[in-house]
Write a protein that holds these residues in place. Structure first.
Motif, PDB file in Angstrom:
ATOM      1  N   ARG A   1     -37.681 -11.481  46.552  1.00 28.64           N
ATOM      2  CA  ARG A   1     -37.028 -10.481  47.400  1.00 28.64           C
ATOM      3  C   ARG A   1     -38.059  -9.501  47.954  1.00 28.64           C
ATOM      4  NH1 ARG A   1     -34.538  -5.437  46.710  1.00 28.64           N
ATOM      5  NH2 ARG A   1     -32.857  -5.061  48.206  1.00 28.64           N
TER       6      ARG A   1
ATOM      7  N   PRO B   1     -41.972  -7.881  37.651  1.00 24.21           N
ATOM      8  CA  PRO B   1     -40.612  -8.210  38.107  1.00 24.21           C
ATOM      9  C   PRO B   1     -40.222  -9.626  37.695  1.00 24.21           C
ATOM     10  CG  PRO B   1     -41.973  -7.334  39.900  1.00 24.21           C
ATOM     11  CD  PRO B   1     -42.898  -7.642  38.773  1.00 24.21           C
ATOM     12  N   THR B   2     -38.965  -9.940  37.835  1.00 25.50           N
ATOM     13  CA  THR B   2     -38.518 -11.318  37.653  1.00 25.50           C
ATOM     14  C   THR B   2     -38.965 -12.129  38.868  1.00 25.50           C
ATOM     15  OG1 THR B   2     -36.405 -10.986  38.776  1.00 25.50           O
ATOM     16  CG2 THR B   2     -36.486 -10.492  36.402  1.00 25.50           C
TER      17      THR B   2
ATOM     18  N   ASN C   1     -40.586 -10.068  33.916  1.00 28.63           N
ATOM     19  CA  ASN C   1     -39.583  -9.159  33.350  1.00 28.63           C
ATOM     20  C   ASN C   1     -40.066  -8.501  32.052  1.00 28.63           C
ATOM     21  OD1 ASN C   1     -37.108  -7.879  33.771  1.00 28.63           O
ATOM     22  ND2 ASN C   1     -36.045  -9.267  32.372  1.00 28.63           N
TER      23      ASN C   1
ATOM     24  N   ASP D   1     -37.097 -13.849  40.835  1.00 30.54           N
ATOM     25  CA  ASP D   1     -36.165 -13.584  41.939  1.00 30.54           C
ATOM     26  C   ASP D   1     -36.501 -12.253  42.612  1.00 30.54           C
ATOM     27  OD1 ASP D   1     -34.820 -15.927  41.514  1.00 30.54           O
ATOM     28  OD2 ASP D   1     -33.217 -15.019  40.306  1.00 30.54           O
ATOM     29  N   GLU D   2     -36.852 -11.245  41.804  1.00 32.59           N
ATOM     30  CA  GLU D   2     -37.215  -9.946  42.378  1.00 32.59           C
ATOM     31  C   GLU D   2     -38.480 -10.045  43.221  1.00 32.59           C
ATOM     32  OE1 GLU D   2     -35.419  -6.930  38.926  1.00 32.59           O
ATOM     33  OE2 GLU D   2     -37.444  -7.768  38.736  1.00 32.59           O
TER      34      GLU D   2
END
Length: 706
Positions: free
Chosen positions: A645, A638-639, A454, A641-642
């Motif tokens: 995904r 990205p994080t 992030n 979690d991202e």
């Protein structure tokens, strides 16, 4: 500055550690200390030196861990002549009729009660070792690189091309000739990867072109020379690697044991195997009295995407007990192996489970990311991981990263990572390393921002991770060129013209040139059309594995054309990627981007990325952004979690998922056509608002635009 320590097969651990403690203090010296170095061979045995120091300051010094004063002088005499004889065969180390280097031999005794040194023989203990080395005569370091090359055996790996047709100083032929001269010595991490053998599994991670296959072949030959009674396997996924690996091991073995390997003990063996050729899987199946499935049978039973994993898992589920039969298993292209294959290798390897695996995560053409070590090898009955990779002080490393890329220019490598991850993709990143620190391990440095989830970051290749010869010999504007065409045949004509120029003007040989077709399914038909353009210019070519036998990748006087799967593990000075637009968009973006990454990193100097139509323009826009940023990778990480995904969205799809996806695409196409023709009113579709909302379009104005 300082001395690299490379821990080979060590017979006297305490003596070795005592020597290392002294050598570590020699911070003003530059060189390498090899522990357990296989020097040469006699009629009946391999001569292994207890410790061998190569330094710019003192040249070559051999150490004997001595216990018997009565025979100390005889041992020194014997070792001196063996070293001297080993060096005589290298022309670069001779001056006139003599060896230009005078090796030194020092006997190290455990205690202070040892013989006194004289003009011919040197004796010491650990307390006097530093001064003994320091008082050695200085060395003419102009011989240092040649000495390293001779002792590392790399000169025997692949004979350098003569390139007698090269006459122009500025031609590509002369550039690649000079590059080939430079690739002579192992770097610090390659030496450790090649010679260090831990008591347990070992992981070797590296960039494309960092020398993973070379160090595995060298390691296999080294192990075979030290433990001729061991059963050793070196396995791989790409069949065209078989002969290449076998040739390298043979050349290295002649250096170590003076003969070809005993192929009944050292097995170059495919991971799968066929009816006529043994593989790791088929061999295990036979020992279990289980019928091994071939590729077609595995696909029929488990599907194309799960074929190898399915048959390996099936074998693991057989409740059959037998004694493990390999003393060491070396796995190249580990990124292409399923988890079940690693568990199978673990099961068939003897304690302490020397399973040595090498990979480049982005050369995976079938899976999203490499599994963790815990996933690869599993857990014991108490739930503890069977394998932990730990680098302990004064022990051989279990986890090694090769950060320097010797094959690819820094510009091609940065571009390959940019495209592989989708750094400048309009829709966002496709994938990323799980371990963010790996960026620095493989030779990148943070130029701005923060290497953390992030956060914005900018990454660039470290100068220390790039061989200087690329900057000296090449122009980055010529290293990578992208071409977009409106017509496929225009593309083929341009590539054929460029290849003609490469041969007639640039002084490249035909077998210096590789043409890669990324879409493996259509590679044969695409090659058939492209071949005609080459023939019209009088240029012969092969399609690897199709018009030549499966183990042949290059033929003198012929251009090599190849699907991406055959190209893996191979390289060429000039690489043309045709129909690259295939990798721009699609449902399985990770696989597509890894395909393009692998194709680009086949290049040893120049790469030309060609494609057709709007999809190629998408790819071209990404490439141009990378070039405009001077091959710096600038993006927001990205994080976690991202990232998960993204991996879900861009993952490989099963055959069933592909059919469902195609059905959905057809429905959308038909719906769009019906709306455009006015055959359907948006108001008659109750679900249209939900669809638009899922697509991120949820206002009345956008809905009415239908």
């Amino acid at each position: 500055m300082g001395i690299d320590i490379v821990r080979g097969v060590i017979n006297n651990i305490n003596a070795a550690n005592d020597v290392v403690s002294v050598i570590d203090s020699m911070t003003d010296y530059t060189g390498t200390l090899y522990l357990g170095y296989p020097l040469t061979f006699t009629d009946d045995s391999v001569i292994t030196v207890d410790a061998l120091l190569i330094s710019k300051e003192k040249g070559l010094t051999a150490f004997i861990f001595e216990t018997d004063a009565d025979n100390a002088a005889d041992k020194q005499d014997s070792l001196y002549y063996q070293i001297n004889n080993a060096l005589t065969k290298y022309e670069s180390l001779r001056t006139g009729r003599k060896v230009a280097i005078s090796p030194k031999v020092i006997s190290i005794f455990a205690g202070e009660n040892h013989l006194d040194s004289n003009d011919e023989y040197m004796y010491c203990d650990n307390s006097t070792l530093f001064n003994t080395i320091n008082n050695l005569p200085s060395f003419d370091d102009k011989y240092y690189n040649a000495l390293c090359e001779a002792l590392q055996k790399i000169s025997s790996m692949k004979p350098k091309k003569k390139r007698r047709n090269v006459t122009k100083n500025d031609s590509k032929g002369n550039i690649i000739k000079n590059i080939e001269k430079e690739i002579a010595n192992l770097d610090e991490w390659q030496k450790k990867a090649a010679f260090e053998i831990p008591d347990g599994p070992q992981r070797i991670r590296g960039l494309a072109g960092s020398g993973k296959t070379v160090v595995l072949a060298l390691k296999a030959a080294y192990l075979h020379s030290q433990y001729p009674e061991w059963n050793i396997a070196i396995t791989f996924y790409t069949r065209s690697l078989s002969q290449q690996i076998k040739n390298m091991i043979t050349n290295f073995s002649y250096e170590f044991i003076g003969d070809s390997p005993n192929w009944e003990k050292l097995h170059v063996i495919h991971s799968w195997g066929t009816d006529s050729e043994t593989g790791i899987y088929s061999e295990y199946a036979n020992k279990c009295n289980f019928t091994a499935l071939n590729y077609n049978g595995a696909v029929a039973k488990y599907g194309r995407d799960n074929a190898f994993n399915g048959i390996c898992s099936e074998l693991l589920n057989q409740a059959i007990k037998f004694d493990p039969y390999y003393d060491a298993i070396l796995i190249d292209e580990a990124q292409d192996m399923p988890i079940s294959f690693f568990k199978l290798c673990y099961r068939i390897s003897k304690d302490p489970k020397r399973v040595i695996f090498a990979y480049d995560e982005l050369q995976n053409l079938s899976n999203a990311t490499m599994p963790s070590v815990e996933e690869m090898f599993g857990k014991d009955s108490d739930g503890n991981p069977l394998v932990r990779l730990i680098n302990n002080k004064n022990e051989a490393r279990q986890d090694i990263t090769l950060p320097i890329c010797y094959r690819n220019t820094p510009w091609a490598l940065a571009l390959a990572h940019s495209i592989g991850f989708g750094i400048y993709r309009k829709e966002g990143i496709v994938q990323l390393f799980n371990d963010l620190d790996l960026w620095e391990d493989i030779g990148y440095q943070v130029t701005s921002g923060t290497l953390n989830y992030n956060h914005e970051v900018a990454l660039k290749r470290k100068s220390s991770s790039t061989p200087q010869y690329f900057q000296t010999l090449m122009q980055k504007e010529d290293a990578v060129i992208t071409k977009c065409f409106d017509d496929t045949f225009d593309q083929y004509e341009w590539v054929a013209e460029q290849i003609t120029k490469n041969i007639t003007e640039d002084e490249l040989d035909a077998d210096d040139i590789l043409v890669v077709f990324p879409d493996a399914y259509y590679a044969k038909s695409q090659y058939s059309a492209f071949r005609d353009f080459l023939l019209n210019k009088g240029i012969n070519s092969i399609l690897a594995g199709v018009t030549a036998d499966r183990d042949t990748f290059k033929v003198d006087g012929f251009i090599t054309c190849s699907s991406i799967y055959r190209a893996k593990g191979n390289e060429a000075p000039m690489v043309y990627i045709v129909n690259a637009d295939y990798c721009a968009c699609g449902a399985e973006m990770i696989k597509l981007r890894n395909t393009l990454f692998t194709a680009i990193t086949r290049s040893r100097a120049w790469v030309r990325i060609c494609g057709v139509g709007d999809e190629m323009r998408i790819l071209e826009a990404e490439i141009n952004k990378c070039i405009l940023n001077d091959y710096e990778l600038k993006f927001k990480i990205p994080t976690e979690d991202e990232l998960e995904r993204m991996r879900l969205i861009h993952r490989d799809r099963t055959d069933t998922e592909k059919k469902e996806l195609k059905k959905t695409q057809d429905m959308i196409r038909n719906l769009t056509m019906a709306l455009q023709k006015g055959e359907i009113e948006p108001s008659s579709l109750p679900g249209i608002s939900a669809l638009l909302k899922a697509l991120g379009v949820n206002n009345d104005e956008d809905e009415s635009s239908f």
